[in-house]
Design a protein around this motif. Sequence first.
Motif, PDB file in Angstrom:
ATOM      1  N   GLU A 493      -3.481  -2.706 -11.317  1.00 61.23           N
ATOM      2  CA  GLU A 493      -3.414  -2.707 -12.783  1.00 61.23           C
ATOM      3  C   GLU A 493      -1.973  -2.567 -13.261  1.00 61.23           C
ATOM      4  O   GLU A 493      -1.545  -3.260 -14.193  1.00 61.23           O
ATOM      5  N   ASP A 494      -1.239  -1.655 -12.641  1.00 55.38           N
ATOM      6  CA  ASP A 494       0.145  -1.409 -13.039  1.00 55.38           C
ATOM      7  C   ASP A 494       0.992  -2.666 -12.831  1.00 55.38           C
ATOM      8  O   ASP A 494       1.822  -3.017 -13.679  1.00 55.38           O
ATOM      9  N   ARG A 495       0.778  -3.341 -11.701  1.00 55.25           N
ATOM     10  CA  ARG A 495       1.531  -4.573 -11.451  1.00 55.25           C
ATOM     11  C   ARG A 495       1.216  -5.624 -12.520  1.00 55.25           C
ATOM     12  O   ARG A 495       2.124  -6.281 -13.051  1.00 55.25           O
ATOM     13  N   GLU A 496      -0.052  -5.771 -12.851  1.00 53.96           N
ATOM     14  CA  GLU A 496      -0.423  -6.762 -13.867  1.00 53.96           C
ATOM     15  C   GLU A 496       0.226  -6.456 -15.210  1.00 53.96           C
ATOM     16  O   GLU A 496       0.808  -7.339 -15.866  1.00 53.96           O
ATOM     17  N   GLU A 497       0.135  -5.213 -15.641  1.00 54.34           N
ATOM     18  CA  GLU A 497       0.698  -4.843 -16.931  1.00 54.34           C
ATOM     19  C   GLU A 497       2.214  -5.002 -16.949  1.00 54.34           C
ATOM     20  O   GLU A 497       2.795  -5.464 -17.937  1.00 54.34           O
ATOM     21  N   LEU A 564      -8.772  -3.595   3.944  1.00 58.20           N
ATOM     22  CA  LEU A 564      -7.983  -4.649   4.592  1.00 58.20           C
ATOM     23  C   LEU A 564      -7.587  -5.716   3.585  1.00 58.20           C
ATOM     24  O   LEU A 564      -6.447  -6.201   3.600  1.00 58.20           O
ATOM     25  N   HIS A 565      -8.512  -6.073   2.710  1.00 57.98           N
ATOM     26  CA  HIS A 565      -8.177  -7.053   1.667  1.00 57.98           C
ATOM     27  C   HIS A 565      -7.023  -6.552   0.805  1.00 57.98           C
ATOM     28  O   HIS A 565      -6.045  -7.279   0.567  1.00 57.98           O
ATOM     29  N   VAL A 566      -7.121  -5.318   0.345  1.00 63.15           N
ATOM     30  CA  VAL A 566      -6.112  -4.771  -0.568  1.00 63.15           C
ATOM     31  C   VAL A 566      -4.764  -4.623   0.127  1.00 63.15           C
ATOM     32  O   VAL A 566      -3.724  -5.076  -0.382  1.00 63.15           O
ATOM     33  N   LEU A 567      -4.768  -3.990   1.287  1.00 58.26           N
ATOM     34  CA  LEU A 567      -3.496  -3.677   1.933  1.00 58.26           C
ATOM     35  C   LEU A 567      -2.805  -4.923   2.465  1.00 58.26           C
ATOM     36  O   LEU A 567      -1.565  -4.999   2.465  1.00 58.26           O
ATOM     37  N   SER A 568      -3.566  -5.921   2.893  1.00 55.02           N
ATOM     38  CA  SER A 568      -2.915  -7.164   3.304  1.00 55.02           C
ATOM     39  C   SER A 568      -2.324  -7.886   2.101  1.00 55.02           C
ATOM     40  O   SER A 568      -1.274  -8.535   2.207  1.00 55.02           O
ATOM     41  N   ALA A 569      -2.963  -7.758   0.921  1.00 54.45           N
ATOM     42  CA  ALA A 569      -2.399  -8.347  -0.300  1.00 54.45           C
ATOM     43  C   ALA A 569      -1.124  -7.609  -0.709  1.00 54.45           C
ATOM     44  O   ALA A 569      -0.138  -8.230  -1.137  1.00 54.45           O
ATOM     45  N   ILE A 570      -1.123  -6.290  -0.586  1.00 58.14           N
ATOM     46  CA  ILE A 570       0.083  -5.515  -0.895  1.00 58.14           C
ATOM     47  C   ILE A 570       1.204  -5.879   0.076  1.00 58.14           C
ATOM     48  O   ILE A 570       2.366  -6.059  -0.326  1.00 58.14           O
ATOM     49  N   GLU A 571       0.865  -6.003   1.355  1.00 61.49           N
ATOM     50  CA  GLU A 571       1.861  -6.379   2.353  1.00 61.49           C
ATOM     51  C   GLU A 571       2.460  -7.745   2.020  1.00 61.49           C
ATOM     52  O   GLU A 571       3.679  -7.945   2.128  1.00 61.49           O
ATOM     53  N   ALA A 572       1.610  -8.697   1.592  1.00 58.15           N
ATOM     54  CA  ALA A 572       2.101 -10.041   1.272  1.00 58.15           C
ATOM     55  C   ALA A 572       3.029 -10.033   0.065  1.00 58.15           C
ATOM     56  O   ALA A 572       3.925 -10.877  -0.051  1.00 58.15           O
ATOM     57  N   ASP A 573       2.838  -9.076  -0.839  1.00 54.72           N
ATOM     58  CA  ASP A 573       3.665  -8.996  -2.046  1.00 54.72           C
ATOM     59  C   ASP A 573       4.595  -7.792  -1.992  1.00 54.72           C
ATOM     60  O   ASP A 573       5.006  -7.265  -3.028  1.00 54.72           O
ATOM     61  N   ALA A 574       4.944  -7.383  -0.787  1.00 51.57           N
ATOM     62  CA  ALA A 574       5.756  -6.173  -0.617  1.00 51.57           C
ATOM     63  C   ALA A 574       7.105  -6.276  -1.322  1.00 51.57           C
ATOM     64  O   ALA A 574       7.626  -5.275  -1.823  1.00 51.57           O
ATOM     65  N   ALA A 575       7.668  -7.481  -1.379  1.00 55.96           N
ATOM     66  CA  ALA A 575       8.973  -7.637  -2.031  1.00 55.96           C
ATOM     67  C   ALA A 575       8.899  -7.201  -3.486  1.00 55.96           C
ATOM     68  O   ALA A 575       9.810  -6.519  -3.988  1.00 55.96           O
ATOM     69  N   PHE A 577       6.626  -5.093  -4.897  1.00 60.19           N
ATOM     70  CA  PHE A 577       6.357  -3.654  -4.984  1.00 60.19           C
ATOM     71  C   PHE A 577       7.597  -2.839  -4.630  1.00 60.19           C
ATOM     72  O   PHE A 577       7.875  -1.803  -5.259  1.00 60.19           O
ATOM     73  N   LEU A 578       8.371  -3.302  -3.647  1.00 65.58           N
ATOM     74  CA  LEU A 578       9.609  -2.610  -3.300  1.00 65.58           C
ATOM     75  C   LEU A 578      10.657  -2.784  -4.395  1.00 65.58           C
ATOM     76  O   LEU A 578      11.321  -1.822  -4.809  1.00 65.58           O
ATOM     77  N   GLY A 579      10.795  -4.018  -4.873  1.00 65.18           N
ATOM     78  CA  GLY A 579      11.818  -4.312  -5.877  1.00 65.18           C
ATOM     79  C   GLY A 579      11.592  -3.620  -7.196  1.00 65.18           C
ATOM     80  O   GLY A 579      12.540  -3.408  -7.961  1.00 65.18           O
ATOM     81  N   HIS A 580      10.337  -3.269  -7.476  1.00 67.18           N
ATOM     82  CA  HIS A 580      10.021  -2.623  -8.749  1.00 67.18           C
ATOM     83  C   HIS A 580       9.650  -1.154  -8.579  1.00 67.18           C
ATOM     84  O   HIS A 580       9.075  -0.534  -9.479  1.00 67.18           O
ATOM     85  N   GLY A 581      10.015  -0.607  -7.426  1.00 71.48           N
ATOM     86  CA  GLY A 581       9.888   0.828  -7.232  1.00 71.48           C
ATOM     87  C   GLY A 581       8.474   1.342  -7.087  1.00 71.48           C
ATOM     88  O   GLY A 581       8.233   2.551  -7.194  1.00 71.48           O
ATOM     89  N   ARG A 582       7.525   0.462  -6.811  1.00 71.92           N
ATOM     90  CA  ARG A 582       6.134   0.906  -6.644  1.00 71.92           C
ATOM     91  C   ARG A 582       5.861   1.358  -5.221  1.00 71.92           C
ATOM     92  O   ARG A 582       4.886   2.068  -4.970  1.00 71.92           O
ATOM     93  N   LEU A 583       6.685   0.915  -4.280  1.00 75.95           N
ATOM     94  CA  LEU A 583       6.594   1.359  -2.894  1.00 75.95           C
ATOM     95  C   LEU A 583       7.984   1.731  -2.403  1.00 75.95           C
ATOM     96  O   LEU A 583       8.960   1.061  -2.732  1.00 75.95           O
ATOM     97  N   ALA A 588       6.051   1.098   2.512  1.00 76.34           N
ATOM     98  CA  ALA A 588       5.787  -0.306   2.834  1.00 76.34           C
ATOM     99  C   ALA A 588       5.531  -0.473   4.327  1.00 76.34           C
ATOM    100  O   ALA A 588       4.645  -1.243   4.731  1.00 76.34           O
ATOM    101  N   LYS A 589       6.302   0.234   5.153  1.00 74.12           N
ATOM    102  CA  LYS A 589       6.051   0.187   6.593  1.00 74.12           C
ATOM    103  C   LYS A 589       4.675   0.756   6.920  1.00 74.12           C
ATOM    104  O   LYS A 589       3.979   0.276   7.822  1.00 74.12           O
ATOM    105  N   SER A 590       4.285   1.786   6.185  1.00 78.76           N
ATOM    106  CA  SER A 590       2.966   2.382   6.405  1.00 78.76           C
ATOM    107  C   SER A 590       1.850   1.392   6.091  1.00 78.76           C
ATOM    108  O   SER A 590       0.801   1.415   6.739  1.00 78.76           O
ATOM    109  N   VAL A 591       2.074   0.549   5.099  1.00 77.98           N
ATOM    110  CA  VAL A 591       1.079  -0.469   4.756  1.00 77.98           C
ATOM    111  C   VAL A 591       0.858  -1.409   5.937  1.00 77.98           C
ATOM    112  O   VAL A 591      -0.278  -1.716   6.312  1.00 77.98           O
ATOM    113  N   THR A 592       1.955  -1.848   6.546  1.00 78.49           N
ATOM    114  CA  THR A 592       1.838  -2.739   7.708  1.00 78.49           C
ATOM    115  C   THR A 592       1.086  -2.049   8.851  1.00 78.49           C
ATOM    116  O   THR A 592       0.216  -2.654   9.492  1.00 78.49           O
ATOM    117  N   GLY A 593       1.403  -0.805   9.087  1.00 83.83           N
ATOM    118  CA  GLY A 593       0.688  -0.067  10.128  1.00 83.83           C
ATOM    119  C   GLY A 593      -0.790   0.080   9.815  1.00 83.83           C
ATOM    120  O   GLY A 593      -1.639  -0.016  10.709  1.00 83.83           O
TER     121      GLY A 593
END
Length: 627
Positions: A493-497, A564-575, A577-583, A588-593
């Motif tokens: 939700e936060d990303r969308e807004e 798995l659906h959610v975390l793989s989507a977050i991993e795919a858009d990690a740039a 989430f990292l660039g906007h301070g959400r991770l 982010a490394k924890s997401v991959t693990g």
Amino acid sequence: MSTPAALRALLDGRWSDLRERTRRQLGVVELPPHGLDRERHREHVLRQLRVLASAGHPSTGFPVRFGGGGDLGGSVVSFEMLGFGDLSLMVKSGVQWGLFGGAVQALGTERHHERYLREIIELDLLGCFAMTESGHGSDVQHLRTTATYDAAAGEFVVHTPEPSARKDYIGNAARDGQVAVVFAQLVTDGGEHGVHALVVPIREPDGSPCAGVSIEDCGEKAGLNGVDNGRLSFDNVRVPREALLDRYGHVAEDGTYSSPVDGANKRFFTMLGTLVRGRISVAGGALSAAKKALTIAVRHGETRRQFTRPGGGEEVPILDYLVHQRRLLPALATTYALHFAQEELVSTLHEVLGGESDVDDRRQRELESRAAGLKAVATWHTTRTIQECREACGGAGYLAENQLPQLKADTDVFTTFEGDNTVLLQLVAKGLLTGYRDHVGDLDALGMARFVATQFVGVVIERTAARPLIERLVGAVSGDDLHDRGWQLKLFEDREEHVLDGLVRRLRAAGDGDAFEVFNDAQDHVLRAARVHVERIVLEAFVAAIDRCPDTEAAELLERVCDLHVLSAIEADAAWFLGHGRLTPARAKSVTGAVNRLCKLLRPHAATLVEAFAVPTEWITAPIAQR
């Protein structure tokens, strides 16, 4: 109830009885033999279409008084099920009963229904849906074919004024169609009234083109060669006044035009909105193809062995390798997520357009936007998934007998028919930005930017039926655990807004510049806003499905599939989430693990998850998928 049975029951959902009945019907339909040439493939598909008609398959969505079942949502589900078999048959059935028949039903009035619907259902009248032109595909509002009323003769004159106005890529046109619903600019003495549809004969009883009608064959395609796509041109072809499908625009004998819908733009979007079923059907059919591909690839991964563990012993099933799990299991998880979103969408279609009462404009706009977004995301997902399945099966996946090459070829066009996906996402973003204004289309790009800058207060976000559940989960968010559903929902939700707010600021900063350039310069941002909006909707649909699952073991398994659906989507858009301070980088490394651990956790359940799709056994002929 066993876990596989519980999963199947949940996936079959509201139309479970219809799905099971359709599976039985599909048992009498034959897949085309390998190596058919184009003409024999077309002949085969037409024969199987008649088998479907005889079995009562097409009647589901048509009115009861014409031999139908009166179940609009069910008609989409029936179409979706055909995606497990020959996709040429699925598409040709969609042209005949969904597009052609659906246009007559939605845009015609009682006399058209009495005249045509029973013949369409029973396949006594084969037809086409002639909207797309060589020069105008997505921009339907400005297509060039004309239908000019001749009051003295009481006839419309349908004409193709230039080569770019030729009707192009029209299913059923090259070989089998007898009539076409032709979309044209309506002209009377009172002026131009925008795009309307007319029923126009295109072939004589002996199969030759009608006078003034030119028919060309589109020829060989990359896939779907059992569908006879063709091109139609009209040289002052005359049809009676009654040929106009006049639910939204009527022409009297003297040429006087009238409409129950005020305003050309609103009338156009109201008319097209009634045809949204086709777009929703494509998303469902695409997901069926993805499910079939995953079923083949997972079965192959369970049985194909390669290399031994240190110390010898049996060779290892390739699905035991993490890299192979990562190829298939996130795609499988997202297929589940999209299935549940599709189910919600079909239910909304049924509720909004399936009754006899007047349609609520706001709900219809929301339906159209969601249909556009899910069609885009689902068909892109299918394209990626089938390719991954093909590669995961190695050289065997490249053999025609193993079905994946045909699935790949047949579904590739899904990303561009019933709306080019990139254009559809722009439609979604525009709906978000304007808040589904009453008169969609009244604002040009610059006007929309000004409206957003001056009136936009909050994001207009569609809410699912399970919204109280979502709000409760988000309200309890802790953020300490990657598997915390509230944290996941809040993150989406936060990303969308944030993306929408950024788009608004970007449009505002453009000021009073050139209208085209204002919107064109922000299209990258526009597409991202639409995509993250759809991803949030899909996640919410998955969460709602888990909540209504009555079987504890199945629900617990789905919780991990959702993770798995959610975390793989977050991993795919990690740039992002990292660039906007959400991770943080560590997070982010924890997401991959976490994705790796979930893949290993779900590996023993992979076969169960694909078997729950219940693809008819007769339609999985791939040798590598035989158990």
